[in-house]
Design an enzyme around this catalytic site. Structure first.
Site, PDB file in Angstrom:
ATOM      1  CB  SER A   1      -2.528   6.098   7.529  1.00 59.48           C
ATOM      2  OG  SER A   1      -1.175   5.903   7.847  1.00 59.48           O
TER       3      SER A   1
ATOM      4  CG  PHE B   1       0.708  -6.468  -8.689  1.00 55.54           C
ATOM      5  CD1 PHE B   1       0.447  -7.008  -9.950  1.00 55.54           C
ATOM      6  CD2 PHE B   1       0.559  -5.102  -8.515  1.00 55.54           C
ATOM      7  CE1 PHE B   1       0.080  -6.193 -11.003  1.00 55.54           C
ATOM      8  CE2 PHE B   1       0.198  -4.276  -9.564  1.00 55.54           C
ATOM      9  CZ  PHE B   1      -0.054  -4.824 -10.810  1.00 55.54           C
TER      10      PHE B   1
ATOM     11  CG  ASP C   1       3.243   3.455   8.334  1.00 52.65           C
ATOM     12  OD1 ASP C   1       3.361   4.379   9.158  1.00 52.65           O
ATOM     13  OD2 ASP C   1       2.477   2.485   8.491  1.00 52.65           O
TER      14      ASP C   1
ATOM     15  CG  HIS D   1       1.726   9.293   9.991  1.00 54.22           C
ATOM     16  ND1 HIS D   1       2.832   8.499  10.178  1.00 54.22           N
ATOM     17  CD2 HIS D   1       0.819   8.516   9.350  1.00 54.22           C
ATOM     18  CE1 HIS D   1       2.613   7.295   9.689  1.00 54.22           C
ATOM     19  NE2 HIS D   1       1.385   7.278   9.169  1.00 54.22           N
TER      20      HIS D   1
END
Length: 458
Positions: A84, A250, A297, A344
């Site tokens: 990534s 968060f 992912d 990707h």
């Protein structure tokens, strides 16, 4: 065949007109850019999510609302299959980078030290300017929001420059104005930041925060001292108002929850997107916003197809809300470019000739009889499978339909690996609004940066 003679006068007239034509074609149109990144959202994931959400003949909202399409080549500078970091870096900087490197050109990856601090060293590449930094330099407001840790590869590639995506503590300090290690290209700071991984911003405590910062800095307090409105819950985010910079983290540790098990104190990606637009759009100079659906992912790496489809639908909902919100602000999107793509692919595939209408995450059933189909060994199997990953039995058994459709089912894989890998195939891109016309054909991921830059005149 006859040829028209081109006189010097005609040639001069043509040449004089060409600069004006080129200028008209490249005139900046987009005051605002929203860049959506579905992490790992390859073509098969899109198709499966479409079927999961509305059936084979349906469309996801981003397929319905965004008229421009392209195919993106995703290889990195050193690998056929990218991770990534360099893929997002290519989108954000226009530079092909090595795997694991965050927005650095000509840099080789260097693992951080045991405390997660970057060890890039001297003479190992240089910072590649990001489109977020370019937008900030032009007086625009900028934001980066994600369902992963805020220091993860995708958001980090918008605002940070390090030699390893794992140098989370260094990445965190690069976005705190006025502090040691701050990235000065961000000027007075990123205006909106949202995600998880609060431990990378708070002091280490062996009892209460064992994965906290080893240097003892409280970056959340430093944000507040610089005028940021700081929040740790959905309610805090909702109370943020335009006129102040905002950071919302968060999750105390790690990423945000999967959609199906989200705790009420965590906002949805659509809610984060809507709030970010509210805060950023107050700037008359416009804004740049990056929105990542990062848990797609994570689910695919874990071969949990149902989670991946749920996360893709949640990502789709965020896009639909953004288009609706921006059309209210900018009718016709005459001043707004929205781009949606993936960094990707993964190895998930749709296989086995399942009948139409069969749940995409179920076992394969025959069209004529509706009965389960069998493999060559007489065993049932699911429509969705993975090329590699952790769930490869030594001997296949029948797959139960109820189990296959449960939340926690892991699809079977061909090659055994502890974690499923990325795929090296092309991904899809969708675009709409101002300056979206050139997004077409099969293009390099680096070209996406150039097209966004040109559209906004950056």
């Amino acid at each position: 065949m006859t040829f028209r003679r081109i006189t010097p006068l005609l040639l001069a007239a043509c040449c004089a007109a060409m600069p004006a034509l080129a200028q008209a074609q490249t005139k900046p149109q987009a005051r605002n850019i929203i860049f959506f990144l579905g992490d790992g959202m390859g073509p098969t994931t899109i198709t499966a999510a479409r079927i999961y959400k509305g059936g084979e003949d349906s469309l996801l909202d981003f397929e319905r609302l965004m008229e421009r399409t392209a195919r993106i080549k995703t290889y990195s500078n050193d690998y056929q299959t990218t991770d990534s970091a360099p893929s997002m870096g290519a989108y954000m900087t226009g530079v092909k980078m090595n795997n694991d490197v965050i927005s650095m050109k000509d840099a080789r990856p260097v693992n951080p030290n045991k405390d997660g601090v970057d060890q890039c060293g001297a003479n190992n590449g240089s910072a590649a300017v990001t489109i977020l930094e370019l937008a900030k330099a032009r007086g625009k407001s900028v934001g980066s929001i994600t369902t992963t840790e805020l220091t993860h590869a995708t958001p980090a590639s918008t605002f940070s420059h390090v030699c390893s995506r794992d140098a989370a503590y260094t990445i965190a300090q690069q976005i705190v104005p006025g502090g040691a290690g701050y990235n000065p290209a961000l000027r007075d700071g990123v205006d909106v930041l949202m995600g998880g991984g609060r431990n990378h911003f708070t002091p280490r405590d062996e009892a209460t925060n064992p994965k906290g910062r080893p240097d003892g800095r409280d970056l959340m307090a430093e944000f507040a001292a610089q005028g940021y409105y700081v929040a740790g819950t959905r309610a805090g985010m909702m109370s943020a108002r335009a006129g102040r910079k905002f950071v919302g983290i968060f999750s105390a540790t790690s990423h945000l929850d999967y959609s199906y098990q989200r705790r009420p104190e965590q906002p949805t990606l659509a809610e984060m997107t809507g709030k970010a637009i509210d805060l950023l759009s107050a700037n008359p100079n416009g804004f740049f916003l990056m929105v990542e659906g990062g848990k797609i992912d994570h689910a695919l790496h874990d071969t949990r197809a149902k989670h991946a489809l749920e996360e893709t639908v949640a990502f789709d909902e965020a896009l639909a809300l953004a288009v609706e919100r921006m059309r209210a602000i900018d009718p016709g999107l005459e001043n707004t470019l929205i781009v949606l793509t993936a960094d990707h692919d993964h190895t998930m595939q749709i296989n086995g000739y399942a009948k139409r209408g069969n749940p995409i995450h179920d076992i394969v059933r025959d069209y004529a009889t509706g009965q389960p189909k069998q493999d060559a060994d007489g065993k049932t199997f699911t429509t969705l499978v993975f090329g590699n990953g952790p769930n490869r039995p030594d001997a296949r058994a029948d797959v139960d339909s109820v189990v296959a459709q449960s939340d926690d089912y892991h699809q079977e894989t061909g090659v055994h690996k502890s974690s499923e890998t990325h795929g090296g195939g092309d991904v899809k891109l969708f675009a709409t609004g101002a300056g979206s016309a050139p997004f077409k054909g099969t293009i390099e991921n680096t070209q996406v940066f150039q097209l966004m830059k040109a559209a906004a005149g950056l």
